[in-house]
Design a protein around this motif. Structure first.
Motif, PDB file in Angstrom:
ATOM      1  N   ALA A  32       0.833  -1.206   0.000  1.00 24.47           N
ATOM      2  CA  ALA A  32       0.000   0.000   0.000  1.00 24.47           C
ATOM      3  C   ALA A  32       0.870   1.260   0.000  1.00 24.47           C
ATOM      4  N   GLU A  33       1.952   1.255   0.767  1.00 22.60           N
ATOM      5  CA  GLU A  33       2.845   2.414   0.786  1.00 22.60           C
ATOM      6  C   GLU A  33       3.431   2.683  -0.591  1.00 22.60           C
ATOM      7  N   ARG A  34       3.813   1.648  -1.298  1.00 28.03           N
ATOM      8  CA  ARG A  34       4.395   1.817  -2.626  1.00 28.03           C
ATOM      9  C   ARG A  34       3.335   2.265  -3.638  1.00 28.03           C
ATOM     10  N   LEU A  35       2.119   1.775  -3.492  1.00 32.14           N
ATOM     11  CA  LEU A  35       1.038   2.218  -4.372  1.00 32.14           C
ATOM     12  C   LEU A  35       0.681   3.678  -4.102  1.00 32.14           C
ATOM     13  N   ASP A  36       0.651   4.065  -2.839  1.00 32.27           N
ATOM     14  CA  ASP A  36       0.399   5.463  -2.493  1.00 32.27           C
ATOM     15  C   ASP A  36       1.439   6.369  -3.151  1.00 32.27           C
ATOM     16  N   ALA A  37       2.697   5.973  -3.047  1.00 34.83           N
ATOM     17  CA  ALA A  37       3.772   6.785  -3.616  1.00 34.83           C
ATOM     18  C   ALA A  37       3.675   6.885  -5.130  1.00 34.83           C
ATOM     19  N   ALA A  38       3.065   5.879  -5.772  1.00 35.22           N
ATOM     20  CA  ALA A  38       2.909   5.872  -7.232  1.00 35.22           C
ATOM     21  C   ALA A  38       1.623   6.554  -7.689  1.00 35.22           C
ATOM     22  N   GLY A  39       0.844   7.112  -6.765  1.00 36.42           N
ATOM     23  CA  GLY A  39      -0.353   7.847  -7.141  1.00 36.42           C
ATOM     24  C   GLY A  39      -1.630   7.043  -7.166  1.00 36.42           C
ATOM     25  N   PHE A  40      -1.590   5.792  -6.702  1.00 36.37           N
ATOM     26  CA  PHE A  40      -2.814   5.003  -6.615  1.00 36.37           C
ATOM     27  C   PHE A  40      -3.640   5.489  -5.426  1.00 36.37           C
ATOM     28  N   VAL A  41      -4.956   5.353  -5.542  1.00 34.66           N
ATOM     29  CA  VAL A  41      -5.883   5.843  -4.522  1.00 34.66           C
ATOM     30  C   VAL A  41      -6.498   4.662  -3.792  1.00 34.66           C
ATOM     31  N   VAL A  42      -6.446   4.691  -2.465  1.00 36.99           N
ATOM     32  CA  VAL A  42      -7.046   3.612  -1.686  1.00 36.99           C
ATOM     33  C   VAL A  42      -8.552   3.832  -1.586  1.00 36.99           C
ATOM     34  N   LEU A  43      -9.313   2.750  -1.736  1.00 34.75           N
ATOM     35  CA  LEU A  43     -10.766   2.773  -1.608  1.00 34.75           C
ATOM     36  C   LEU A  43     -11.191   1.860  -0.471  1.00 34.75           C
ATOM     37  N   ASP A  44     -12.311   2.213   0.153  1.00 33.50           N
ATOM     38  CA  ASP A  44     -12.894   1.396   1.216  1.00 33.50           C
ATOM     39  C   ASP A  44     -14.035   0.584   0.615  1.00 33.50           C
ATOM     40  N   GLU A  45     -14.029  -0.725   0.856  1.00 33.43           N
ATOM     41  CA  GLU A  45     -15.090  -1.573   0.301  1.00 33.43           C
ATOM     42  C   GLU A  45     -16.460  -1.187   0.838  1.00 33.43           C
ATOM     43  N   ALA A  46     -16.524  -0.519   1.981  1.00 37.39           N
ATOM     44  CA  ALA A  46     -17.803  -0.135   2.568  1.00 37.39           C
ATOM     45  C   ALA A  46     -18.371   1.147   1.962  1.00 37.39           C
ATOM     46  N   ASP A  47     -17.579   1.852   1.141  1.00 35.27           N
ATOM     47  CA  ASP A  47     -18.024   3.114   0.550  1.00 35.27           C
ATOM     48  C   ASP A  47     -18.572   2.920  -0.857  1.00 35.27           C
ATOM     49  N   THR A  48     -19.298   3.923  -1.331  1.00 35.70           N
ATOM     50  CA  THR A  48     -19.663   4.001  -2.747  1.00 35.70           C
ATOM     51  C   THR A  48     -18.447   4.500  -3.515  1.00 35.70           C
ATOM     52  N   TRP A  49     -18.166   3.879  -4.654  1.00 34.39           N
ATOM     53  CA  TRP A  49     -16.988   4.243  -5.425  1.00 34.39           C
ATOM     54  C   TRP A  49     -17.373   5.111  -6.623  1.00 34.39           C
ATOM     55  N   THR A  50     -16.579   6.124  -6.885  1.00 37.88           N
ATOM     56  CA  THR A  50     -16.639   6.888  -8.127  1.00 37.88           C
ATOM     57  C   THR A  50     -15.289   6.740  -8.797  1.00 37.88           C
TER      58      THR A  50
END
Length: 434
Positions: A32-50
């Motif tokens: 997750a730290e490496r994905l964050d640094a590469a500009g990926f966005v974390v999503l919560d499975e409990a939320d609505t996604w856009t």
């Protein structure tokens, strides 16, 4: 497509990842730290996604499984499909029991369970530490989970001296119940293990813990990953099976750049014990994710018909001292390229079409390819490949980097092979042929 990392940079980053990932929870946190640094966005499975086309996203489940992807255009992914890379985050280990405290001969010990198919002998006489996830009640009454890592050697599992068992080299077998309680130290009274965990969380900066309710902890070897050999030909580390594949897939996704096809990395927990869990490959995590990112059932099924999964899980290299354990024509060598894993009884999901595509991609980037077939008189292991193929109905290939000492506390792979597989997978994420 982004440029490849150099072999030296890749291996340096790989060793840092292995050292930072003593448990599946820590491995997912490191990814997750490496994905964050590469500009990926974390999503919560409990939320609505856009979701926005071209943006990278990731989700986690149980803190120990992760799916990362670049969101494709819906029309493009129907015509081009998905390029999926699969691996697993767990490794065989010794896990602490719920009521582990033992007090014998003035020594404080912890009882353990054996997780997965552990090669037990190498666990003796190693400098062990303890890491995992601890679930607590804080001072306000909330229940929260925290990662914990003692980092320093805090335990040992001493061998019995040869003088007390003269037949040890010929016939000693390990009783997992009686031989494996780990020595933590000497104590006049039996310490409270949960109190020790609370104290260490405080040392990590988590100082609002009221009580430790439960935990999932395992011991691990504190020796760092290293390149070894006369010419640094080998990579030695714990958990190469299968954090090596997790890292390769992660870097291929991060460095791959955008493509018309959907690009996905899925790393599941619990492969070593059958994958049947909410976050395992035999659970619903991947199919539930797919339904959310491509809600239309017709589009989803059409996209899957044009998709392919590469399941990356290490292969058995032919050991020079035990070459008779391999089929004579199918003994993979370290540093001779990734291995296509084949089994007529579908323990591996490779077929002629998926194998041919991988061979073609490898040839395009100048990486040699090997094949593995288990001896006909021996049982064959398996991977998440057949499981995911049967869950999604997607064509699949099983591949892996060859290694020695699989399921040992310290394993060995070639120092060139991970980088070679990374280059092929990076090309796979871009291909329009499946």
């Amino acid at each position: 497509m982004a440029q490849h990392q150099s072999l030296a940079d890749f291996n340096a980053s790989l060793k840092a990842f292995l050292d930072a990932s003593p448990t599946p929870f820590h491995a997912v946190g490191s990814m997750a730290e490496r994905l964050d640094a590469a500009g990926f966005v974390v999503l919560d499975e409990a939320d609505t996604w856009t979701l926005e086309s071209g943006q990278g996203y990731y989700i986690t489940r149980n803190d120990s499984s992760i799916i990362a992807w670049r969101q494709p255009d819906a029309g493009a992914v129907v015509s081009q499909g998905w390029r999926l890379i699969g691996a697993h985050t767990d490794s065989p280990c010794l896990k602490v029991k719920p009521c582990p405290e033992l007090h014998k001969q003035g020594y404080f010990q912890l009882g353990v369970e054996v997780y997965g198919g552990v090669l037990l002998n190498p666990w003796f006489d190693r400098d062990l530490s303890l890491a995992g996830r601890v679930t607590c009640r804080d001072v306000s009454g909330r229940i929260l989970s925290h990662l914990i890592d003692f980092e320093q050697p805090v335990a040992v599992l001493p061998s019995l001296a040869i003088h007390l068992d003269r037949e040890a080299n010929a016939s000693r077998s390990i009783n997992a119940q009686t031989f494996l309680p780990v020595i933590m130290g000497q104590a006049g009274e039996k310490p409270d293990f949960r109190e020790l965990l609370k104290q260490h969380l405080g040392q990590q900066g988590v100082d609002d813990v009221d009580s430790v309710l439960d935990y999932e902890l395992c011991f691990y070897d504190t020796q760092k990953a290293a390149t070894v050999g006369l010419h640094q030909e080998f990579l030695a580390s714990a958990r190469l099976d299968n954090l090596l594949s997790c890292f390769i897939g992660l870097q291929a996704l991060i460095d791959g750049g955008e493509a018309a096809a959907g690009q996905v990395l899925v790393c599941n927990d619990h492969e070593e014990v059958g994958s049947m869990s909410a976050c395992g490959a035999q659970g619903p995590m991947l199919s539930q994710w797919l339904e959310r990112v491509l809600p239309d059932a017709d589009q989803r099924n059409r996209s899957l018909s044009r998709s392919m999964l590469i399941s990356a899980d290490n292969a058995h290299g032919v050991h020079p001292n035990f070459s008779d354990k391999h089929d004579g024509n199918h003994g993979p060598l370290l540093n001779r390229g990734p291995v296509i894993k084949i089994n007529a009884n579908q323990r591996y999901a490779s077929n002629s079409e998926t194998s041919a595509l991988f061979r073609d991609l490898a040839e395009l980037v100048g990486v040699p390819v090997q094949s593995f077939v288990v001896r006909t008189d021996m049982a064959c292991g398996s991977t998440i490949g057949p499981i995911t193929a049967s869950e999604l109905g997607v064509k699949t290939l099983d591949i892996g980097v060859p290694q020695f000492a699989m399921h040992s506390i310290r394993e060995l792979a070639g120092s060139e092979d991970a980088h070679g597989l990374y280059r092929v997978l990076q090309r796979f994420l871009q291909t329009d042929q499946v």
